[in-house]
Write an enzyme that holds these catalytic residues in place. Structure first.
Site, PDB file in Angstrom:
ATOM      1  N   CYS A  36       1.091  -1.347  -0.131  1.00  0.00           N
ATOM      2  CA  CYS A  36       0.306  -0.299  -0.357  1.00  0.00           C
ATOM      3  C   CYS A  36       1.232   0.780  -0.406  1.00  0.00           C
ATOM      4  O   CYS A  36       1.660   1.187   0.951  1.00  0.00           O
ATOM      5  CB  CYS A  36      -0.882   0.101   1.303  1.00  0.00           C
ATOM      6  SG  CYS A  36      -1.287   1.580   1.298  1.00  0.00           S
ATOM      7  N   CYS A 128      -7.874  -0.428   0.270  1.00  0.00           N
ATOM      8  CA  CYS A 128      -7.236   0.064   1.425  1.00  0.00           C
ATOM      9  C   CYS A 128      -6.850  -2.357   1.524  1.00  0.00           C
ATOM     10  O   CYS A 128      -7.801  -2.706   0.844  1.00  0.00           O
ATOM     11  CB  CYS A 128      -7.781  -0.583   2.641  1.00  0.00           C
ATOM     12  SG  CYS A 128      -6.878  -1.446   4.201  1.00  0.00           S
ATOM     13  N   CYS A 384      -6.191 -10.543  22.546  1.00  0.00           N
ATOM     14  CA  CYS A 384      -5.816  -9.562  21.550  1.00  0.00           C
ATOM     15  C   CYS A 384      -5.189  -9.039  22.576  1.00  0.00           C
ATOM     16  O   CYS A 384      -4.740  -7.828  21.588  1.00  0.00           O
ATOM     17  CB  CYS A 384      -6.919  -8.900  21.221  1.00  0.00           C
ATOM     18  SG  CYS A 384      -8.250  -8.054  22.274  1.00  0.00           S
TER      19      CYS A 384
END
Ligand code: SAH
Length: 478
Positions: A36, A128, A384
């Site tokens: 990207c 994206c 997480c």
């Protein structure tokens, strides 16, 4: 491994923040050209410029160091039990969800994109590389519609303008698409036109509005209004089918989620006889995964819409041995225990296996104590955030649990985030000795008359309980 020229922006006692000015000698692990072009400025990907293999090592190290430093686990133990990180074969286009902020650029044009790192300024980018291709088409459709009908984008500083965010969800297996516009208002004019245009995109299943008129950086509003189709999409993980609403949490990387839940199931070591609690259960994803191999599963989740989805999901999959509770895990679980004791003449509520999958802030300490009190043989911790995971493991280790297995799963390639699954078991004795004692009169036997007296001396002191304090206060002070 880079040698760089950097400008120090903020110096603290033990560390500093700096801005990269120039790469003098690139690290061997730096990729020539990130996928990207916005990789460096966008706040979404922090390590896209690092080779994927090295990213995996970076994450594994992060988990390991947290377990040692914050969790207080011996280095050797951690090295011994940690299993290799589960990476992705194709670490792009993995996200099934994207939330694009909508704004206005210098020339007054409507833009969609992502926030730059640590800011709320929008970097226009509708393509994206972590998301699915259809995102771009949907955003183009929304932006063109806004331009055409003079619909304003939200401005954070002034708290004015209408469209704040566009949430897109995509079912990898079903190819169903959900679009939800988060708006600072009750409705959108010509919403029917927008709905019709979006409905023309193949797979479109749900078009909704989320009303958020607060001055907040929380993205979604609490209220969902249907514009077209239905309010949810459906997708599969393994052989379980899930219904997903705009406000419900659903893991963003379906390919890795299947591996993650597979591990959670493996670590739970179910035989079909267990009572299992799935705390922070979202739409019941892990609960339903476990239910097929357990006797009974209870799920607890704080978001009411997610609980509704969870119940529907159980029904859709024909799974009858699960029950879901709405509320905070740290309140629901002890309350359930209290009620159970009342209804069962003081018998303690017991759980065989407890699975927790909390948000980044980790578990409430009181909740960990309740899990211990319920005598869970095994705790499976899905995390997480390795820092709060390590903190919580320290508490459980202090309560007689042993960390037996640890494995990181890369749910979020190109970001610094990492998911970890841990299995804890209640410690068994290191060894056992057998002593044969015969009671009674005669040689080699222990006389019974003294036993009672000696036992009395060894009896533990009575502990003061909350109930006793209450009775004392009541008796003494009325
Ligand atoms: N296990 C689920 C969801 C994990 S995300 C899955 O894998 O899909 C964490 C979930 O915890 C979210 O759904 C969030 O709404 C919920 N949550 C946050 N705080 C909570 C609390 N105190 N008690 C119960 N659930 C909570």
């Amino acid at each position: 491994g880079d040698v760089v020229e950097a400008k120090i922006m903020k110096a603290k006692k033990n560390y500093a923040y700096a801005k990269l000015v120039k790469i003098v000698t690139p690290s061997a692990y730096r990729v020539d050209k990130p996928a990207c072009p916005m990789a460096r400025s966008c706040g979404g990907c922090q390590i896209q410029e690092m080779e994927y293999g090295r990213q995996l090592k970076f994450k594994e190290d992060k988990v390991r160091e947290n377990l040692i430093r914050i969790g207080g686990m011996p280095k050797e133990t951690v090295s011994e039990i940690m299993e290799p990180i589960v990476g992705m074969e194709e670490p792009f286009a993995y996200r099934n969800k994207a939330q694009f902020p909508i704004g206005t650029d210098k020339d007054g044009k409507i833009v969609a994109g992502f926030y730059a790192g640590r800011t709320h300024s929008i970097i226009p980018n509708t393509r994206c590389v972590l998301g699915v291709d259809v995102n771009e088409r949907i955003l183009r459709c929304v932006i063109d519609f806004m331009e055409e009908y003079g619909i304003s984008a939200y401005c954070e500083e002034e708290h004015c303008g209408l469209v704040r965010h566009v949430l897109i969800r995509y079912g990898f297996r079903t190819k169903e698409i959900m679009v939800c516009l988060v708006i600072n208002g009750a409705e959108i004019s010509h919403g029917d036109v927008l709905a019709k245009r979006l409905a023309g995109i193949e797979g479109m299943t749900s078009v909704t509005l989320s009303v958020n008129r607060e001055r907040t950086n929380v993205i979604m509003g609490k209220e969902i209004r249907l514009l077209w189709g239905q309010t949810y999409i459906t997708d599969w993980i393994g052989d379980v089918k899930y219904q997903i609403s705009p406000l419900s949490f659903f893991q963003v990387n379906p390919v890795q989620t299947e591996k993650l839940y597979g591990l959670a199931l493996e670590y739970a070591q179910l035989t079909g006889e267990e009572t299992v609690w799935d705390l922070y259960c979202g739409i019941g994803t892990i609960s339903l995964f476990l239910a097929r191999r357990a006797k009974q599963v209870y799920g607890v989740e704080i978001v009411p819409e997610a609980v509704v989805d969870a119940r529907v999901n159980a029904k859709v999959n024909g799974i009858g041995n699960v029950e879901f509770f709405e509320g905070k895990a740290e309140e629901v679980l002890p309350e359930f225990g209290r009620r159970f004791e009342e209804e069962h003449g003081g018998r303690k509520c017991h759980a065989d296996v407890v699975v927790v999958d909390p948000p980044r802030k980790g578990c409430d300490e009181g909740l960990l104590r309740t899990i211990v009190e319920m005598g869970a043989k095994r705790v499976v911790y899905v995390s997480c955030d390795p820092a709060t995971l390590a903190r919580d493991l320290k508490v459980l280790r202090g309560e007689g649990y042993e960390v037996e297995r640890v494995r990181a799963v890369d749910q979020f390639p190109h970001t610094v985030h990492v998911e970890t699954v841990v299995m804890l078991s209640h410690k068994k004795p290191d060894s056992v000795i057998n002593v044969k004692v015969e009671f009674g009169e005669g040689e080699g036997k222990v006389p019974l008359d003294n036993i009672a007296k000696r036992a009395e001396a060894y009896k533990p002191k009575e502990r003061v309980t909350y109930k006793m304090i209450k009775e004392y206060i009541e008796a003494k002070y009325g």
